[in-house]
Structures are given as structure tokens and as C-alpha cells.
Design a protein around this motif. Structure first.
Motif, PDB file in Angstrom:
ATOM      1  N   GLY A 161       4.952   3.175   1.737  1.00 31.49           N
ATOM      2  CA  GLY A 161       5.003   4.609   1.539  1.00 31.49           C
ATOM      3  C   GLY A 161       5.579   5.048   0.209  1.00 31.49           C
ATOM      4  N   GLU A 162       5.935   4.096  -0.644  1.00 34.42           N
ATOM      5  CA  GLU A 162       6.548   4.439  -1.929  1.00 34.42           C
ATOM      6  C   GLU A 162       5.535   4.535  -3.064  1.00 34.42           C
ATOM      7  OE1 GLU A 162       9.717   5.355  -2.169  1.00 34.42           O
ATOM      8  OE2 GLU A 162       9.849   5.016  -0.021  1.00 34.42           O
ATOM      9  N   VAL A 163       4.448   3.781  -2.989  1.00 30.76           N
ATOM     10  CA  VAL A 163       3.443   3.796  -4.054  1.00 30.76           C
ATOM     11  C   VAL A 163       2.428   4.869  -3.682  1.00 30.76           C
ATOM     12  CG1 VAL A 163       1.775   2.429  -5.366  1.00 30.76           C
ATOM     13  CG2 VAL A 163       3.822   1.332  -4.457  1.00 30.76           C
ATOM     14  N   VAL A 164       2.692   6.089  -4.153  1.00 31.10           N
ATOM     15  CA  VAL A 164       1.843   7.220  -3.784  1.00 31.10           C
ATOM     16  C   VAL A 164       1.000   7.722  -4.952  1.00 31.10           C
ATOM     17  CG1 VAL A 164       3.336   7.962  -1.896  1.00 31.10           C
ATOM     18  CG2 VAL A 164       3.735   8.844  -4.187  1.00 31.10           C
ATOM     19  N   VAL A 165       1.134   7.086  -6.105  1.00 32.17           N
ATOM     20  CA  VAL A 165       0.348   7.455  -7.270  1.00 32.17           C
ATOM     21  C   VAL A 165      -1.039   6.829  -7.121  1.00 32.17           C
ATOM     22  CG1 VAL A 165       0.222   7.292  -9.785  1.00 32.17           C
ATOM     23  CG2 VAL A 165       2.442   7.503  -8.668  1.00 32.17           C
ATOM     24  N   PRO A 166      -2.116   7.577  -7.388  1.00 38.89           N
ATOM     25  CA  PRO A 166      -3.458   6.994  -7.289  1.00 38.89           C
ATOM     26  C   PRO A 166      -3.607   5.774  -8.200  1.00 38.89           C
ATOM     27  CG  PRO A 166      -3.574   9.373  -7.613  1.00 38.89           C
ATOM     28  CD  PRO A 166      -2.139   8.975  -7.800  1.00 38.89           C
TER      29      PRO A 166
ATOM     30  N   LEU B  87      -1.880   4.915 -11.925  1.00 40.53           N
ATOM     31  CA  LEU B  87      -0.612   4.188 -11.797  1.00 40.53           C
ATOM     32  C   LEU B  87      -0.356   3.329 -13.030  1.00 40.53           C
ATOM     33  CD1 LEU B  87       1.789   3.406  -9.913  1.00 40.53           C
ATOM     34  CD2 LEU B  87       0.362   1.518  -9.102  1.00 40.53           C
TER      35      LEU B  87
ATOM     36  N   SER C  47      -7.850  -0.939  -6.058  1.00 44.65           N
ATOM     37  CA  SER C  47      -7.030  -0.690  -4.868  1.00 44.65           C
ATOM     38  C   SER C  47      -6.711  -1.976  -4.106  1.00 44.65           C
ATOM     39  CB  SER C  47      -7.701   0.330  -3.950  1.00 44.65           C
ATOM     40  OG  SER C  47      -8.983  -0.118  -3.570  1.00 44.65           O
TER      41      SER C  47
ATOM     42  N   ILE D  66       9.458   2.329  -9.148  1.00 40.69           N
ATOM     43  CA  ILE D  66       9.442   2.273  -7.687  1.00 40.69           C
ATOM     44  C   ILE D  66      10.190   1.036  -7.198  1.00 40.69           C
ATOM     45  CG2 ILE D  66       7.922   1.979  -5.677  1.00 40.69           C
ATOM     46  CD1 ILE D  66       5.836   3.685  -7.318  1.00 40.69           C
TER      47      ILE D  66
ATOM     48  N   GLN E 293       5.625   3.145 -13.990  1.00 43.19           N
ATOM     49  CA  GLN E 293       5.841   3.827 -12.713  1.00 43.19           C
ATOM     50  C   GLN E 293       6.110   2.818 -11.603  1.00 43.19           C
ATOM     51  OE1 GLN E 293       2.092   5.911 -12.775  1.00 43.19           O
ATOM     52  NE2 GLN E 293       3.120   7.896 -13.014  1.00 43.19           N
TER      53      GLN E 293
END
Length: 107
Positions: free
Chosen positions: A60-65, A69, A40, A77, A73
Motif C-alpha cells: 500500500g505504500e507504492v501508490v505512484v503510477p 515512478l 508493472s 518509500i 521516489q
């Protein structure tokens, strides 16, 4: 060797942010980047580098864990952020003010 869906600039940034990728290897677009050492904190740094390099906001665009990820993906984005908004230029500065609202919210 298969083609990657992203450009060389994106791959160079990925290489800097993925410590487990290894020299000369290309990241698999569908493999979780966690398998290349992304955690992270590294994702935060990677997103910051992408934002400054491409001149976009990914807030707010990278919402995949982070553990699922993939590079593909993330490129999707970034690519979406590089596309002009459908309403860009719809309301020139001298026109009505939308106060940050989308046109369909303006009465």
C-alpha cells in the motif's frame, strides 16, 4: 558524477530490476524508471525483492503510477519504511490492547 540518495544495496536491487539501465550507468533519481524498462510486473518483482532484502512491508505504500515512478521516489518509500514508527513501544504487550488501532483511536 553526482551522488545518489540511496545506498549500494538499493542500487544493486535496482540494477537487477531495470533491464534498460545498462552496464556502468547509474539511474537518475528523478527519471521515471519506465525509461529503464520497468513495467508493472517488473515493479511487483522489484518491490518483493526490496521487501525481503530490507525486511520491510511496502504494501500500500507504492501508490505512484509505474509510468511516473522514479528511483528517488522508491528510495523515499523504502527509507520511510525503515524508520521506526513514532508509536513503536508505546504500548508494551502487557499494556492495553489497541487491536491494531492507532493510539488516538483508542477510547
Amino acid at each position: 558524477m553526482s551522488q545518489t540518495p540511496w545506498n549500494a544495496k538499493f542500487e544493486q536491487i535496482l540494477r537487477q530490476g531495470l533491464p534498460g539501465l545498462g552496464q556502468g550507468k547509474t539511474p537518475d533519481p528523478d527519471a521515471p524508471m519506465e525509461s529503464y524498462g520497468l513495467d508493472s510486473m517488473a515493479l511487483i518483482a522489484l518491490v518483493g525483492t526490496l521487501e525481503s532484502s530490507y525486511g520491510v512491508s511496502l504494501a500500500g505504500e507504492v501508490v505512484v503510477p509505474v509510468h511516473t515512478l522514479t528511483a528517488g521516489q522508491l528510495w523515499g518509500i523504502v527509507s520511510a519504511a525503515l524508520q521506526p514508527s513514532w508509536d513503536a513501544g508505546l504500548y508494551p504487550s502487557s499494556d492495553i490492547s489497541t487491536h491494531g488501532r492507532t493510539p488516538w483511536a483508542v477510547a
